[in-house]
Design a protein around this motif. Structure first.
Motif, PDB file in Angstrom:
ATOM      1  N   PHE A 195       0.838  -1.057  -0.125  1.00  0.00           N
ATOM      2  CA  PHE A 195      -0.032   0.084   0.138  1.00  0.00           C
ATOM      3  C   PHE A 195       0.830   1.352   0.199  1.00  0.00           C
ATOM      4  CE2 PHE A 195      -2.946  -2.885   2.680  1.00  0.00           C
ATOM      5  CZ  PHE A 195      -3.655  -3.354   1.482  1.00  0.00           C
ATOM      6  N   SER A 196       1.936   1.333   0.788  1.00  0.00           N
ATOM      7  CA  SER A 196       2.912   2.312   0.668  1.00  0.00           C
ATOM      8  C   SER A 196       3.922   2.516  -0.601  1.00  0.00           C
ATOM      9  CB  SER A 196       3.622   2.357   2.089  1.00  0.00           C
ATOM     10  OG  SER A 196       2.885   2.336   3.299  1.00  0.00           O
ATOM     11  N   ARG A 197       3.688   1.345  -1.497  1.00  0.00           N
ATOM     12  CA  ARG A 197       4.720   1.462  -2.596  1.00  0.00           C
ATOM     13  C   ARG A 197       6.182   1.284  -2.219  1.00  0.00           C
ATOM     14  NH1 ARG A 197       1.723   4.768  -7.387  1.00  0.00           N
ATOM     15  NH2 ARG A 197      -0.471   3.596  -7.126  1.00  0.00           N
ATOM     16  N   GLN A 198       6.175   0.569  -1.028  1.00  0.00           N
ATOM     17  CA  GLN A 198       7.630   0.599  -0.383  1.00  0.00           C
ATOM     18  C   GLN A 198       8.560  -0.674  -1.175  1.00  0.00           C
ATOM     19  OE1 GLN A 198       7.881   0.330   3.698  1.00  0.00           O
ATOM     20  NE2 GLN A 198       9.783  -0.153   3.720  1.00  0.00           N
ATOM     21  N   THR A 199       9.456  -0.527  -1.710  1.00  0.00           N
ATOM     22  CA  THR A 199      10.075  -1.548  -2.409  1.00  0.00           C
ATOM     23  C   THR A 199      10.866  -2.526  -1.573  1.00  0.00           C
ATOM     24  OG1 THR A 199      10.754   0.096  -4.269  1.00  0.00           O
ATOM     25  CG2 THR A 199      11.908  -2.141  -4.179  1.00  0.00           C
ATOM     26  N   VAL A 200      10.256  -3.854  -1.825  1.00  0.00           N
ATOM     27  CA  VAL A 200      11.091  -5.019  -1.245  1.00  0.00           C
ATOM     28  C   VAL A 200      11.553  -5.796  -2.183  1.00  0.00           C
ATOM     29  CG1 VAL A 200       9.469  -5.017   0.706  1.00  0.00           C
ATOM     30  CG2 VAL A 200       8.639  -6.219  -1.358  1.00  0.00           C
ATOM     31  N   VAL A 201      12.766  -6.465  -1.884  1.00  0.00           N
ATOM     32  CA  VAL A 201      13.494  -7.132  -2.818  1.00  0.00           C
ATOM     33  C   VAL A 201      13.674  -8.718  -2.649  1.00  0.00           C
ATOM     34  CG1 VAL A 201      14.790  -5.227  -3.493  1.00  0.00           C
ATOM     35  CG2 VAL A 201      15.690  -6.552  -1.732  1.00  0.00           C
ATOM     36  N   ASP A 251      -6.075   4.099   1.369  1.00  0.00           N
ATOM     37  CA  ASP A 251      -7.354   4.778   1.163  1.00  0.00           C
ATOM     38  C   ASP A 251      -7.187   6.223   1.330  1.00  0.00           C
ATOM     39  OD1 ASP A 251      -6.943   4.428   3.754  1.00  0.00           O
ATOM     40  OD2 ASP A 251      -8.933   4.261   4.406  1.00  0.00           O
ATOM     41  N   ARG A 252      -6.179   6.638   2.219  1.00  0.00           N
ATOM     42  CA  ARG A 252      -5.988   8.235   2.352  1.00  0.00           C
ATOM     43  C   ARG A 252      -5.192   8.880   1.426  1.00  0.00           C
ATOM     44  NH1 ARG A 252      -1.954   7.994   7.597  1.00  0.00           N
ATOM     45  NH2 ARG A 252      -0.208   6.901   6.490  1.00  0.00           N
ATOM     46  N   ASP A 253      -4.450   8.118   0.442  1.00  0.00           N
ATOM     47  CA  ASP A 253      -3.707   8.712  -0.692  1.00  0.00           C
ATOM     48  C   ASP A 253      -4.525   9.416  -1.691  1.00  0.00           C
ATOM     49  OD1 ASP A 253      -1.289   7.771   0.716  1.00  0.00           O
ATOM     50  OD2 ASP A 253      -1.335   5.967  -0.539  1.00  0.00           O
ATOM     51  N   SER A 254      -3.689  10.031  -2.398  1.00  0.00           N
ATOM     52  CA  SER A 254      -4.481  10.946  -3.498  1.00  0.00           C
ATOM     53  C   SER A 254      -4.919   9.977  -4.503  1.00  0.00           C
ATOM     54  CB  SER A 254      -3.570  12.214  -4.051  1.00  0.00           C
ATOM     55  OG  SER A 254      -3.755  12.676  -4.972  1.00  0.00           O
ATOM     56  N   MET A 255      -6.277  10.330  -5.395  1.00  0.00           N
ATOM     57  CA  MET A 255      -6.528   9.585  -6.211  1.00  0.00           C
ATOM     58  C   MET A 255      -5.660   9.479  -7.484  1.00  0.00           C
ATOM     59  SD  MET A 255     -10.673  10.392  -6.323  1.00  0.00           S
ATOM     60  CE  MET A 255     -10.995   9.214  -7.330  1.00  0.00           C
ATOM     61  N   LEU A 256      -4.701  10.662  -7.675  1.00  0.00           N
ATOM     62  CA  LEU A 256      -3.798  10.734  -8.641  1.00  0.00           C
ATOM     63  C   LEU A 256      -2.911   9.677  -8.872  1.00  0.00           C
ATOM     64  CD1 LEU A 256      -3.410  14.586  -8.345  1.00  0.00           C
ATOM     65  CD2 LEU A 256      -4.818  13.311 -10.215  1.00  0.00           C
ATOM     66  N   LEU A 257      -2.623   8.865  -7.706  1.00  0.00           N
ATOM     67  CA  LEU A 257      -1.657   7.872  -7.756  1.00  0.00           C
ATOM     68  C   LEU A 257      -2.038   6.605  -8.336  1.00  0.00           C
ATOM     69  CD1 LEU A 257      -0.133   8.144  -4.166  1.00  0.00           C
ATOM     70  CD2 LEU A 257       1.008   8.492  -6.127  1.00  0.00           C
ATOM     71  N   THR A 263       4.199   9.607  -9.007  1.00  0.00           N
ATOM     72  CA  THR A 263       4.876   9.146  -7.823  1.00  0.00           C
ATOM     73  C   THR A 263       4.266  10.277  -6.645  1.00  0.00           C
ATOM     74  OG1 THR A 263       6.393  10.969  -8.100  1.00  0.00           O
ATOM     75  CG2 THR A 263       6.686   8.758  -8.845  1.00  0.00           C
ATOM     76  N   LYS A 264       4.484  10.197  -5.438  1.00  0.00           N
ATOM     77  CA  LYS A 264       3.990  10.961  -4.542  1.00  0.00           C
ATOM     78  C   LYS A 264       4.679  12.390  -4.465  1.00  0.00           C
ATOM     79  CE  LYS A 264       3.149   7.076  -0.745  1.00  0.00           C
ATOM     80  NZ  LYS A 264       3.722   6.692   0.358  1.00  0.00           N
ATOM     81  N   GLU A 265       5.884  12.512  -4.755  1.00  0.00           N
ATOM     82  CA  GLU A 265       6.506  13.856  -5.058  1.00  0.00           C
ATOM     83  C   GLU A 265       5.669  14.497  -6.300  1.00  0.00           C
ATOM     84  OE1 GLU A 265       8.180  10.923  -4.939  1.00  0.00           O
ATOM     85  OE2 GLU A 265       8.973  11.081  -3.129  1.00  0.00           O
ATOM     86  N   LEU A 266       5.271  13.844  -7.300  1.00  0.00           N
ATOM     87  CA  LEU A 266       4.564  14.428  -8.310  1.00  0.00           C
ATOM     88  C   LEU A 266       3.191  14.556  -7.985  1.00  0.00           C
ATOM     89  CD1 LEU A 266       4.790  15.507 -11.458  1.00  0.00           C
ATOM     90  CD2 LEU A 266       4.014  13.110 -12.064  1.00  0.00           C
ATOM     91  N   THR A 267       2.644  14.039  -7.241  1.00  0.00           N
ATOM     92  CA  THR A 267       1.102  14.203  -6.834  1.00  0.00           C
ATOM     93  C   THR A 267       1.149  15.388  -5.642  1.00  0.00           C
ATOM     94  OG1 THR A 267       0.638  11.961  -6.897  1.00  0.00           O
ATOM     95  CG2 THR A 267      -0.784  13.234  -5.342  1.00  0.00           C
ATOM     96  N   GLU A 268       1.966  15.476  -4.794  1.00  0.00           N
ATOM     97  CA  GLU A 268       2.054  16.758  -4.081  1.00  0.00           C
ATOM     98  C   GLU A 268       2.334  18.067  -4.806  1.00  0.00           C
ATOM     99  OE1 GLU A 268       5.319  15.890  -1.493  1.00  0.00           O
ATOM    100  OE2 GLU A 268       4.028  14.310  -0.239  1.00  0.00           O
ATOM    101  N   ARG A 269       3.208  17.996  -6.011  1.00  0.00           N
ATOM    102  CA  ARG A 269       3.515  19.136  -6.702  1.00  0.00           C
ATOM    103  C   ARG A 269       2.036  19.442  -7.499  1.00  0.00           C
ATOM    104  NH1 ARG A 269       8.075  18.183 -10.599  1.00  0.00           N
ATOM    105  NH2 ARG A 269       6.257  17.448 -12.298  1.00  0.00           N
TER     106      ARG A 269
END
Length: 330
Positions: A195-201, A251-257, A263-269
């Motif tokens: 959900f956090s789009r955190q990379t795992v390897v 569920d609280r993240d921007s729908m633009l994602l 990305t989260k940075e682009l969404t915030e901008r």
């Protein structure tokens, strides 16, 4: 070319027939529940007859020790099958998947129907039913989902406890009083990382793929259990959890994602420029969109195509919510 002590084993494996045994007795509960739901097995005698048509029945007398059979005679086989059926049906009845009437006839219950329809374990549906309450929050829904018995066989690699502990510490919902070697804690942490789009390897990435594969049908069964109790708000929250799994976002993240290349940075901008939803994005001109995004034309086309489809989906979702929330006059 092999390890010397294994040479004889490989030679025997290549030159002689290798016995294949049935694993039906390890998963008989779910098979029997499905047959009761379909109406194939309507009573205990039919359950015993059902077993006589299986590969397990053919192997019972060939390898009795593997199946814990005391003898190879007809009486021993009959007693073994009857005892096996009694144990399985008693477990299904105690889990509220099946009801036994007059100590003989079998009828499916709601939980059994749900487990059979979504092809999930009877243990999972029993756990869902016992753990869910009307006051369950999103954290509780995640814990319930991660507790599914389908995740009990997740591969566990030596030394990964430290990586899981790091994952748990950096997630939105922390697991209290939990052991990092517990596969259900691992499932919870990897779901939240998704959900956090955190990379795992490595092995954790492979484990995350195995967790996400059955997640949609597990959540659908959870929605059915909640709906059976008439808890509308909790059912909608479980549907949001399904969307989170599909979209890989909270569920609280921007729908633009939901859009590709965001990305989260682009969404915030974009939010700083007043772009809050996909509808706001669709109203922008191509030049202004390019100035804000600063992406190649191919990626820009992907975003434009996806935003048009997302607008239709969002309108449909809104209409569905209105249909659910507003009572219809009959």
């Amino acid at each position: 070319m092999c390890h010397a002590p294994r040479k004889e084993y490989h030679r025997k494996f290549l030159s002689e027939a290798f016995p294949v045994e049935s694993h039906l007795h390890h998963n008989l509960h779910d098979h029997m529940n499905a047959e009761v739901v379909c109406g194939v097995v309507e009573n205990k005698q039919a359950a015993v007859d059902y077993l006589t048509w299986t590969f397990m029945y053919r192997r019972l007398t060939k390898n009795p020790n593997y199946y814990n059979l005391q003898g190879t005679g007809h009486r021993h086989v009959s007693d073994h099958l009857s005892e096996l059926v009694e144990t399985v049906l008693d477990d299904l009845e105690s889990s509220k998947c099946v009801v036994i009437e007059e100590d003989t006839f079998l009828k499916p219950l709601n939980l059994g129907l749900i487990a059979s329809y979504y092809y999930i374990s009877y243990k999972t549906i029993e756990r869902f039913s016992s753990m869910i309450t009307q006051k369950t929050k999103m954290k509780g829904l995640l814990e319930i989902l991660a507790s599914a018995s389908e995740y009990a066989e997740l591969p566990s690699c030596r030394g990964e406890e430290e990586s899981i502990e790091t994952l748990v510490r950096h997630q939105r919902f922390s697991a209290e009083n939990s052991k990092n070697d517990d596969v259900h804690v691992k499932a919870n942490a990897l779901l939240q990382a998704h959900f956090s789009r955190q990379t795992v390897v490595g092995n954790l990435a492979a484990g995350q793929r195995e967790i996400l594969l059955p997640a949609p049908r597990l959540i659908k069964s959870l929605v059915d259990v909640i709906s059976s109790n008439g808890w509308l708000s909790l059912a909608l929250k479980a549907m949001e959890l399904s969307q989170m799994v599909t979209q890989g976002m909270w569920d609280r993240d921007s729908m633009l994602l939901q859009l590709p290349h965001f990305t989260k940075e682009l969404t915030e901008r974009w939010q700083e420029n007043g772009i809050e939803s996909i509808f706001d994005l669709a109203e922008l001109s191509a030049d202004k969109m390019q100035n804000l995004l600063q992406l190649p034309n191919s990626q820009l086309k992907d975003i434009t195509d996806s935003s048009n489809g997302s607008r239709i989906s969002e309108c449909r979702m809104k209409s569905v919510k209105v249909m659910i929330l507003e009572p219809v006059a009959l």
